[in-house]
Design a protein around this motif. Structure first.
Motif, PDB file in Angstrom:
ATOM      1  N   UNK A 125     -73.399  64.891 -15.144  1.00 17.59           N
ATOM      2  CA  UNK A 125     -72.161  65.171 -15.871  1.00 17.59           C
ATOM      3  C   UNK A 125     -72.374  65.020 -17.366  1.00 17.59           C
ATOM      4  N   UNK A 126     -71.630  65.829 -18.131  1.00 22.83           N
ATOM      5  CA  UNK A 126     -71.718  65.757 -19.593  1.00 22.83           C
ATOM      6  C   UNK A 126     -70.378  66.106 -20.226  1.00 22.83           C
ATOM      7  N   UNK A 127     -70.164  65.530 -21.414  1.00 27.64           N
ATOM      8  CA  UNK A 127     -68.981  65.822 -22.212  1.00 27.64           C
ATOM      9  C   UNK A 127     -69.377  65.866 -23.679  1.00 27.64           C
ATOM     10  N   UNK A 128     -68.786  66.786 -24.455  1.00 33.69           N
ATOM     11  CA  UNK A 128     -69.054  66.801 -25.895  1.00 33.69           C
ATOM     12  C   UNK A 128     -68.527  65.522 -26.556  1.00 33.69           C
ATOM     13  N   UNK A 129     -69.122  65.174 -27.657  1.00 27.73           N
ATOM     14  CA  UNK A 129     -68.781  63.949 -28.388  1.00 27.73           C
ATOM     15  C   UNK A 129     -67.307  63.894 -28.796  1.00 27.73           C
ATOM     16  N   UNK A 130     -66.674  65.038 -28.971  1.00 22.76           N
ATOM     17  CA  UNK A 130     -65.278  65.062 -29.401  1.00 22.76           C
ATOM     18  C   UNK A 130     -64.288  65.194 -28.237  1.00 22.76           C
ATOM     19  N   UNK A 131     -64.749  64.968 -27.019  1.00 22.46           N
ATOM     20  CA  UNK A 131     -63.852  65.026 -25.867  1.00 22.46           C
ATOM     21  C   UNK A 131     -62.759  63.973 -25.991  1.00 22.46           C
ATOM     22  N   UNK A 132     -61.512  64.352 -25.728  1.00 20.82           N
ATOM     23  CA  UNK A 132     -60.423  63.376 -25.820  1.00 20.82           C
ATOM     24  C   UNK A 132     -60.371  62.409 -24.642  1.00 20.82           C
ATOM     25  N   UNK A 133     -61.235  62.590 -23.634  1.00 15.40           N
ATOM     26  CA  UNK A 133     -61.165  61.717 -22.459  1.00 15.40           C
ATOM     27  C   UNK A 133     -62.392  60.820 -22.293  1.00 15.40           C
ATOM     28  N   UNK A 134     -63.166  60.645 -23.338  1.00 12.80           N
ATOM     29  CA  UNK A 134     -64.339  59.769 -23.226  1.00 12.80           C
ATOM     30  C   UNK A 134     -63.962  58.337 -22.845  1.00 12.80           C
ATOM     31  N   UNK A 135     -62.742  57.915 -23.145  1.00 14.94           N
ATOM     32  CA  UNK A 135     -62.312  56.571 -22.765  1.00 14.94           C
ATOM     33  C   UNK A 135     -61.953  56.495 -21.281  1.00 14.94           C
ATOM     34  N   UNK A 136     -61.811  57.650 -20.620  1.00 10.48           N
ATOM     35  CA  UNK A 136     -61.456  57.675 -19.198  1.00 10.48           C
ATOM     36  C   UNK A 136     -62.660  57.802 -18.278  1.00 10.48           C
ATOM     37  N   UNK A 137     -63.766  58.310 -18.797  1.00  8.86           N
ATOM     38  CA  UNK A 137     -64.930  58.567 -17.953  1.00  8.86           C
ATOM     39  C   UNK A 137     -66.192  58.492 -18.797  1.00  8.86           C
ATOM     40  N   UNK A 138     -67.207  57.849 -18.260  1.00 11.23           N
ATOM     41  CA  UNK A 138     -68.488  57.727 -18.936  1.00 11.23           C
ATOM     42  C   UNK A 138     -69.469  58.691 -18.262  1.00 11.23           C
ATOM     43  N   UNK A 139     -69.682  59.873 -18.843  1.00  7.08           N
ATOM     44  CA  UNK A 139     -70.576  60.851 -18.217  1.00  7.08           C
ATOM     45  C   UNK A 139     -72.039  60.412 -18.324  1.00  7.08           C
ATOM     46  N   UNK A 140     -72.892  61.085 -17.586  1.00  8.09           N
ATOM     47  CA  UNK A 140     -74.329  60.823 -17.692  1.00  8.09           C
ATOM     48  C   UNK A 140     -74.828  61.087 -19.104  1.00  8.09           C
ATOM     49  N   UNK A 141     -74.259  62.123 -19.729  1.00  8.26           N
ATOM     50  CA  UNK A 141     -74.697  62.524 -21.074  1.00  8.26           C
ATOM     51  C   UNK A 141     -73.476  62.764 -21.958  1.00  8.26           C
ATOM     52  N   UNK A 142     -73.478  62.167 -23.124  1.00 12.74           N
ATOM     53  CA  UNK A 142     -72.494  62.516 -24.153  1.00 12.74           C
ATOM     54  C   UNK A 142     -73.223  63.425 -25.130  1.00 12.74           C
ATOM     55  N   UNK A 143     -72.772  64.652 -25.193  1.00  7.72           N
ATOM     56  CA  UNK A 143     -73.401  65.658 -26.045  1.00  7.72           C
ATOM     57  C   UNK A 143     -73.045  65.369 -27.499  1.00  7.72           C
ATOM     58  N   UNK A 144     -74.042  65.385 -28.361  1.00  4.62           N
ATOM     59  CA  UNK A 144     -73.827  65.080 -29.782  1.00  4.62           C
ATOM     60  C   UNK A 144     -73.073  66.186 -30.513  1.00  4.62           C
ATOM     61  N   UNK A 145     -73.233  67.420 -30.039  1.00  7.30           N
ATOM     62  CA  UNK A 145     -72.527  68.547 -30.659  1.00  7.30           C
ATOM     63  C   UNK A 145     -71.075  68.562 -30.205  1.00  7.30           C
ATOM     64  N   UNK A 146     -70.212  68.960 -31.098  1.00  3.39           N
ATOM     65  CA  UNK A 146     -68.806  69.141 -30.751  1.00  3.39           C
ATOM     66  C   UNK A 146     -68.651  70.440 -29.971  1.00  3.39           C
ATOM     67  N   UNK A 147     -67.586  70.513 -29.189  1.00  6.22           N
ATOM     68  CA  UNK A 147     -67.273  71.749 -28.489  1.00  6.22           C
ATOM     69  C   UNK A 147     -67.146  72.900 -29.476  1.00  6.22           C
ATOM     70  N   UNK A 148     -67.751  74.032 -29.128  1.00  4.36           N
ATOM     71  CA  UNK A 148     -67.715  75.201 -30.002  1.00  4.36           C
ATOM     72  C   UNK A 148     -68.851  75.250 -31.003  1.00  4.36           C
ATOM     73  N   UNK A 149     -69.661  74.210 -31.031  1.00  3.17           N
ATOM     74  CA  UNK A 149     -70.758  74.126 -31.998  1.00  3.17           C
ATOM     75  C   UNK A 149     -72.101  73.924 -31.291  1.00  3.17           C
ATOM     76  N   UNK A 150     -72.255  74.592 -30.154  1.00  2.29           N
ATOM     77  CA  UNK A 150     -73.516  74.525 -29.428  1.00  2.29           C
ATOM     78  C   UNK A 150     -73.590  73.402 -28.413  1.00  2.29           C
ATOM     79  N   UNK A 151     -72.467  72.879 -27.971  1.00  2.00           N
ATOM     80  CA  UNK A 151     -72.469  71.783 -26.991  1.00  2.00           C
ATOM     81  C   UNK A 151     -73.097  72.217 -25.672  1.00  2.00           C
TER      82      UNK A 151
END
Length: 163
Positions: A125-151
């Motif tokens: 599982x992965x989520x971009x760094x700017x995901x509004x739900x990072x406090x709800x779920x800890x994915x395997x990978x937090x993507x350093x790129x923001x959504x829309x910028x090559x995430x």
């Protein structure tokens, strides 16, 4: 942690992705005449080609319905597009059955509440760094790129270079 990611990436046979907030910046652009636009990163388009060269199934699952998304994924040759899909986990289970693969052989990147069930049940599982739900779920990978910028591309690169 890196060993765990390597182990997980080696098993991946399908990569599924949300669109808004992953391939786009989650903004919706409207002209004064009501025309609707989205911006996509070309880096994410290259990611689709990389996955296809690796013989990995590419799936787009989005709760939005948009001709713009249809045209983008058609141009890129994405294997499957599901729009207006609110039960993303059920769709992934269906695809796993269709392709005779397990959920731990699926990688998923999403960014919002409607992605949580899928994120919690895939092998990677992965989520971009700017995901509004990072406090709800800890994915395997937090993507350093923001959504829309090559995430999505960053996620695919992690899969590609850790196999």
């Amino acid at each position: 942690m890196m060993y765990d990611i390597r182990f997980k990436t080696q098993k991946i046979k399908m990569v599924a992705t949300d669109i808004d907030g992953v391939w786009t910046d989650a903004k919706m652009y409207y002209s004064k005449d009501g025309d609707y636009m989205k911006a996509f990163s070309t880096y994410d388009g290259v990611a689709v080609r990389i996955l296809k060269e690796m013989n990995i199934i590419v799936v787009v699952i989005t709760s939005e319905e948009s001709l713009i998304v249809s045209k983008r994924v058609e141009k890129l040759g994405v294997n499957h597009l599901y729009q207006g899909e609110y039960k993303k986990l059920e769709r992934l289970k269906y695809l796993c059955k269709r392709y005779n693969i397990k959920m731990d052989e699926v990688a998923y990147i999403g960014d919002d509440i409607n992605d949580l069930d899928a994120l919690k049940n895939v092998g990677l599982s992965a989520m971009p760094i700017n995901s509004p739900i990072l406090q709800l779920f800890n994915p395997d990978i937090i993507i350093k790129s923001k959504g829309g910028y090559g995430a999505f591309r960053e996620f695919v690169d992690i899969i590609q270079f850790n196999r």
